[in-house]
Design a protein around this motif. Structure first.
Motif: not given
Length: 193
Positions: A166-193
């Motif tokens: 019910n809360y998936v965002v779309t544009s007037d052009d029909g583009d569907v927004y990605d879901l809010p969860f990202g795939e990363y576990l931590e920053p790629r360069h250097g991780g958590w510091r």
């Protein structure tokens, strides 16, 4: 709890609180144009209420069960539900680096989000040593609660997990927004510091 309109009116009437929300928490009620041309995939309209400095937008959804849920859409094409009402959304916004917490969530894993939130909490304190005081000032002015980070992560995870269908965002052009969860576990360069 205060109504959405009352909270928005309060923010508008208190320039110092609006300034803190804009500067420290990326919630600017004068950036409502950021959300032009977006709606929910169900066809329901979205009411833009604020934006952030990167072009992301906050919206109120149509009333359901006496409440108006809050959706966020980023300028990078991700979006979804962040809270069931504006007061809850503002508690998350002022209490948590919520966008990064979602971005570094391992695809929506609550444990990964909790670990990310703990690492992310170190950054605001270094960048803005007065962040705790600013959170308290905004919360007091708007009659919000300052909640522990783990509780906010649980609330954010629960809301974002309900984005589909019910809360998936779309544009007037029909583009569907990605879901809010990202795939990363931590920053790629250097991780958590």
């Amino acid at each position: 709890m205060a109504s959405n309109d009352h909270l928005l009116d309060l923010i508008q009437s208190m320039p110092d609180i609006h300034g803190l929300l804009r500067g420290s928490f990326e919630f600017d009620i004068h950036r409502r144009e950021c959300g032009d041309g977006l709606r929910l995939a169900t066809g329901a309209p979205l009411e833009p209420i604020a934006g952030d400095s990167t072009g992301g937008a906050y919206f109120l959804c149509a009333e359901e069960g006496g409440r108006r849920a809050v959706v966020f859409a980023s300028s990078e094409g991700a979006g979804g539900l962040i809270a069931d009402d504006l007061a809850s959304a503002l508690e998350i916004i002022i209490g948590l680096g919520w966008q990064d917490c979602l971005g570094f969530s391992g695809g929506g894993d609550l444990d990964v989000m909790q670990a990310s939130a703990q690492h992310l909490e170190k950054h605001p304190a270094r960048a803005d040593p007065e962040i705790a005081e600013e959170r308290a000032r905004v919360a007091a002015a708007l009659s919000l609660r300052v909640l522990p980070v783990p509780d906010l992560v649980i609330r954010l995870h629960a809301a974002a997990s309900r984005t589909e269908p019910n809360y998936v965002v779309t544009s007037d052009d029909g583009d569907v927004y990605d879901l809010p969860f990202g795939e990363y576990l931590e920053p790629r360069h250097g991780g958590w510091r």
